[in-house]
Design an enzyme around this catalytic site. Structure first.
Site, PDB file in Angstrom:
ATOM      1  N   GLN A 180      -0.541   4.937 -16.463  1.00  0.00           N
ATOM      2  CA  GLN A 180      -0.715   3.648 -17.128  1.00  0.00           C
ATOM      3  C   GLN A 180      -0.453   3.775 -18.625  1.00  0.00           C
ATOM      4  OE1 GLN A 180      -1.017   0.770 -15.904  1.00  0.00           O
ATOM      5  NE2 GLN A 180      -1.942   0.927 -13.879  1.00  0.00           N
ATOM      6  N   GLU A 230       0.661  10.014  -2.312  1.00  0.00           N
ATOM      7  CA  GLU A 230       1.693   9.727  -3.312  1.00  0.00           C
ATOM      8  C   GLU A 230       3.025  10.333  -2.852  1.00  0.00           C
ATOM      9  OE1 GLU A 230       4.037   8.663  -6.209  1.00  0.00           O
ATOM     10  OE2 GLU A 230       1.970   7.949  -6.151  1.00  0.00           O
ATOM     11  N   CYS A 439       0.366  -5.434  -9.937  1.00  0.00           N
ATOM     12  CA  CYS A 439       0.952  -6.060 -11.120  1.00  0.00           C
ATOM     13  C   CYS A 439       1.918  -7.168 -10.722  1.00  0.00           C
ATOM     14  CB  CYS A 439       1.676  -5.013 -11.977  1.00  0.00           C
ATOM     15  SG  CYS A 439       2.999  -4.132 -11.115  1.00  0.00           S
TER      16      CYS A 439
END
Length: 515
Positions: A180, A230, A439
């Protein structure tokens, strides 16, 4: 850079007085721009995919919170990584190396002559020959400037990385790993997700699309175990490193696409849906038989005793699901090519394998062989469904945690339908608290439709791809719900927007789903 590539409108502004970019980044952008004016290599053009210089990325790492004295945001930045993207097609290698040396010297000198001097930790060149600005993670990386490596556990640390801090944890960041950009707001975001998830020591937390492990690691002290998923191999390596740096021993990170490994991981820790359904049916039959025998035995009793007997059985019936996984240990017979890892919190196991914790992970569905003999104990996959010692490991994993939580932080396109299906249709996930960090509100709406739409009474098979190109993401989600297997839908409970990107139309959305 302003505008939208898709609409064919792009404008490049001077790197000055930009409110959502730090002064340090603007100064480095100005240095790079000045260097390009004197470079003999051409700028890259998207129109015909020709040219050399493509773009500059500035990544910043901040001091830990307790080390910050000044309120000036720029003074908090202690490390900087510069990533220069180029296209080396038809470029002489010797000339390219000479140009890189000039660039490195210009940036180092420019950083030193600023007042105060700018931090500069490493410079990396990314050689990307494709059309899209988003380079694949396996693009070649060429380090131009590397610092003196820190020592970590007796070995030399990778030089092409910087460090940042979130919630007083130190995170090691490689050039292509996601992190981030607004770390101060990210702290609030992750704390909010943890508070809503109602975490405790009996919680098994799935951190889906975990990146470098920021969410899982910041919440690790509040849960029993974290399983991170991931697809970026370098990010998974960073996650392992970050767990080791911070002394966190209850995390496992799996490398693979979430749609490929989510189902097998749920089976490994909770048992397969088919096994759980069979176990539930078996328990139901046992309860019915027990009820019948007791009622026959109670026929000579008076009405009061019969009522007491019924009350006792009602209580036992209500408690039965708590012991399902103990009475019916699970088996990994349906997880092909996958080793079982005992990740219980035995301190001897953790101490002997703290660096390798979770390294028996998946890449493209295949286990990674650990290099240390002291790594966590592995069991053999149960191929025929028969009882084996591995069942004890799986049963222990499944029974150790009473609360199962998934926190997902997907890319802008949202969660893959296979991941949604795996999470929704697993019967053991009764108390799943689903915190969705997104987002892109459109993808959140689409994923919410698949999570919350009741199962249709009559399922429809997919009728091909006719017309799907013209459908919105929400329309496609509604279409997929028609073939969703029978399962209990989630219910949206709470939602909150978190502004991680000031001065832009983008924000993160946190939504809580329960069932």
């Amino acid at each position: 850079m302003l505008g939208n590539f898709r609409e064919g409108v792009t404008a490049v502004e001077e790197p000055e007085n930009c409110p959502n970019v730090s002064e340090i980044s603007c100064k480095y952008a100005k240095m790079f721009q000045d260097f390009l004016q004197s470079s003999s290599f051409p700028l890259w053009s998207k129109i015909d995919n020709s040219g050399f210089w493509r773009q500059l990325t500035v990544r910043e790492g901040r001091c830990p919170a307790e080390a910050v004295v000044s309120q000036n945001a720029e003074s908090q930045i202690s490390e900087v990584m510069l990533i220069v993207q180029v296209c080396s097609t038809s470029v002489d290698e010797a000339l390219m190396k000479e140009e890189f040396d000039k660039l490195s010297a210009a940036l180092v000198q420019g950083a030193a002559t600023c007042s105060p001097p700018l931090p500069l930790t490493t410079i990396v060149v990314q050689d990307h020959k494709g059309i899209s600005n988003a380079a694949p993670t396996d693009c070649p990386l060429i380090p131009l400037l590397v610092p003196k490596g820190d020592k970590l556990d007796g070995t030399s640390e990778d030089k092409t990385r910087i460090h940042d801090h979130i919630s007083n944890l130190k995170f090691s960041i490689s050039p292509t790993a996601f992190f981030q950009v607004n770390t101060l707001a990210a702290e609030r975001l992750y704390a909010l997700a943890g508070d809503w998830a109602n975490l405790n020591s009996d919680t098994l937390l799935f951190d889906v699309c975990c990146g470098t492990g920021t969410i899982g690691l910041t919440l690790a002290q509040r849960v029993g175990m974290v399983v991170g998923i991931e697809m970026n191999e370098s990010a998974v390596s960073d996650a392992h490193r970050n767990a080791l740096i911070n002394g966190i021993k209850n995390c496992r990170f799996v490398c693979g696409k979430a749609e490929d490994v989510m189902g097998p991981l749920l089976t490994e820790y909770l048992g397969s849906p088919q096994q759980q359904a069979a176990a539930s049916k078996s328990n139901s039959e046992i309860d019915d038989t027990s009820k019948t025998e007791d009622m026959i035995g109670c026929a000579s009793y008076d009405g009061e005793n019969i009522d007491s007997s019924k009350q006792r059985h009602d209580n036992a019936e209500g408690q039965q699901p708590m012991d399902t996984s103990v009475d019916h240990p699970t088996c990994a017979s349906e997880v092909d090519g996958m080793d079982v890892v005992d990740c219980n919190h035995d301190e001897n196991n953790v101490a002997s394998g703290e660096q390798n914790c979770g390294e028996a992970s998946l890449i493209n569905g295949k286990p990674i062989e650990t290099s240390s003999d002291n790594s966590l104990e592995q069991g053999k996959t149960c191929k025929d469904g028969s009882s084996s010692p591995n069942n004890n490991v799986l049963a222990a994993n499944a029974c150790q945690f009473k609360n199962v939580v998934a926190i997902v932080d997907p890319p802008r396109v949202g969660l893959h339908p296979t991941v949604i299906k795996a999470l929704r249709t697993h019967p053991r996930i009764r108390r799943l608290v689903y915190v969705y960090i997104s987002c892109n509100p459109d993808s959140l709406v689409a994923n919410g439709i698949e999570l919350c739409t009741p199962t249709p009474e009559k399922q429809e098979k997919n009728k091909g791809n006719r017309g799907w190109r013209s459908m919105s993401s929400a329309g496609l989600a509604r279409q997929r719900t028609k073939s969703m297997p029978n399962s209990e839908p989630f219910i949206p409970k709470r939602a909150m927007a978190v502004d991680l990107f000031p001065h832009t139309p983008h924000c993160e959305m946190v939504m809580l789903f329960e069932r």
